[in-house]
Design a protein around this motif. Structure first.
Motif, PDB file in Angstrom:
ATOM      1  N   ARG A 182       0.810  -1.221   0.000  1.00  0.00           N
ATOM      2  CA  ARG A 182       0.000   0.000   0.000  1.00  0.00           C
ATOM      3  C   ARG A 182       0.845   1.273   0.000  1.00  0.00           C
ATOM      4  O   ARG A 182       0.364   2.346  -0.346  1.00  0.00           O
ATOM      5  CB  ARG A 182      -0.922   0.003   1.225  1.00  0.00           C
ATOM      6  N   ARG A 230       3.393   4.303  -0.821  1.00  0.00           N
ATOM      7  CA  ARG A 230       3.720   5.034  -2.041  1.00  0.00           C
ATOM      8  C   ARG A 230       4.868   6.023  -1.814  1.00  0.00           C
ATOM      9  O   ARG A 230       5.830   6.036  -2.536  1.00  0.00           O
ATOM     10  CB  ARG A 230       2.484   5.795  -2.561  1.00  0.00           C
ATOM     11  N   GLU A 288       3.897  -0.143  -8.259  1.00  0.00           N
ATOM     12  CA  GLU A 288       4.214   1.099  -8.978  1.00  0.00           C
ATOM     13  C   GLU A 288       5.529   1.683  -8.452  1.00  0.00           C
ATOM     14  O   GLU A 288       5.796   1.654  -7.251  1.00  0.00           O
ATOM     15  CB  GLU A 288       3.087   2.111  -8.763  1.00  0.00           C
ATOM     16  N   THR A 292       7.400   4.524  -7.246  1.00  0.00           N
ATOM     17  CA  THR A 292       7.072   5.843  -6.717  1.00  0.00           C
ATOM     18  C   THR A 292       8.265   6.444  -5.985  1.00  0.00           C
ATOM     19  O   THR A 292       9.287   5.778  -5.788  1.00  0.00           O
ATOM     20  CB  THR A 292       5.888   5.745  -5.735  1.00  0.00           C
ATOM     21  N   CYS A 338      10.042   4.544  -3.224  1.00  0.00           N
ATOM     22  CA  CYS A 338      10.757   3.303  -3.556  1.00  0.00           C
ATOM     23  C   CYS A 338      12.268   3.448  -3.400  1.00  0.00           C
ATOM     24  O   CYS A 338      12.980   2.448  -3.291  1.00  0.00           O
ATOM     25  CB  CYS A 338      10.426   2.859  -4.984  1.00  0.00           C
TER      26      CYS A 338
END
Length: 279
Positions: A17, A19, A50, A52, A55
């Motif tokens: 979850r 980001r 994804e 982001t 990361c």
């Protein structure tokens, strides 16, 4: 170290979850798991989720041994839209053996980010993040024989990209009259920074007719070009009379650095015995 399956599942959910900055905490939580479990959870997030801003914390948490999934994560980061994540991914590239195929992939990512990254600020400002600084270090070494590519790196707006190619270019230019000519021409036309030519002259790359061509820049209206050419004032490259005459002329240059360089050249003549020392 926490080996509770419920803890592992909770970390997985947080990673899935997350980001932004929440992934910093996720990385810390993953480190509380056994290495194999925590690393696989981080790789799952990087490869399947994804790419982001946050990361980057996950990339920094990856540890050896590196394998195919790590390389997959690097590709995912470089192909994403977050410059911060892509930069962190690029920093891992040096951990992998570089063959022709991977070098080609990285060069394609380098070209993509030249378009995707935010413009480099003119006249100062915040420098935007980009993976190209790190990629250039690998690519300059991998494509040393591609002289046009090296010249492209040297003309880049980002200083770190130029720096990555600098030593490779100078080593190649030492054995290539064509590269030395392109360096001189590119400096005069403004495509290349004068400091690169100065470094090449200082290393003794220009001699004989080439040295005379460099010496012409001592008469340029552009002080940066005059300064770049100063190291040519040496009897190793030019005739004694030319070194003495040009140095004496430049003692009245309006730029202090150039006057100092001319004075140093004259002192060099005296120290070498080419000119009698003043009483």
């Amino acid at each position: 170290m926490n080996e509770d399956p419920e803890y592992s599942d909770a970390v997985r959910r947080v990673l899935t979850r997350g980001r932004g900055e929440s992934l910093r905490l996720s990385a810390v939580l993953a480190k509380q798991l056994p290495d194999e479990t925590g690393q696989q959870l981080i790789l799952d997030r990087l490869c399947q989720g994804e790419s982001t801003l946050g990361c980057r914390h996950l990339y920094l948490s990856l540890i050896a041994p590196y394998g195919a999934r790590h390389l997959e994560a690097v590709r995912k980061g470089l192909g994403g839209s977050s410059a911060d994540a892509a930069k962190a991914a690029a920093e891992l590239v040096k951990e992998f053996p570089l063959d022709g195929a991977l070098a080609g992939e990285l060069r394609a990512f380098f070209d993509e980010w030249q378009v995707k990254e935010a413009p480099y600020p003119k006249g100062g400002g915040v420098v935007p993040e980009s993976p190209r600084d790190e990629l250039a270090k690998v690519l300059a070494a991998a494509f040393t024989q591609d002289h046009e590519f090296l010249l492209t790196l040297l003309a880049d707006e980002r200083p770190e990209v130029r720096s990555a190619a600098r030593d490779h270019f100078l080593a190649e230019a030492a054995g290539s009259a064509l590269l030395r000519s392109k360096l001189l021409e590119g400096t005069v036309t403004g495509g290349l920074r004068p400091d690169l030519l100065r470094a090449a002259v200082f290393k003794g790359l220009y001699s004989e007719e080439e040295a005379i061509a460099v010496a012409h820049l001592l008469h340029s209206e552009d002080a940066r070009l005059r300064y770049a050419a100063l190291p040519i004032l040496d009897v190793k490259y030019l005739h004694l009379d030319q070194v003495r005459d040009e140095s004496n002329r430049l003692l009245s240059d309006k730029e202090l650095d150039i006057r100092d360089g001319a004075s140093q050249a004259l002192r060099g003549l005296e120290a070498s015995g080419a000119e009698p020392q003043k009483a």
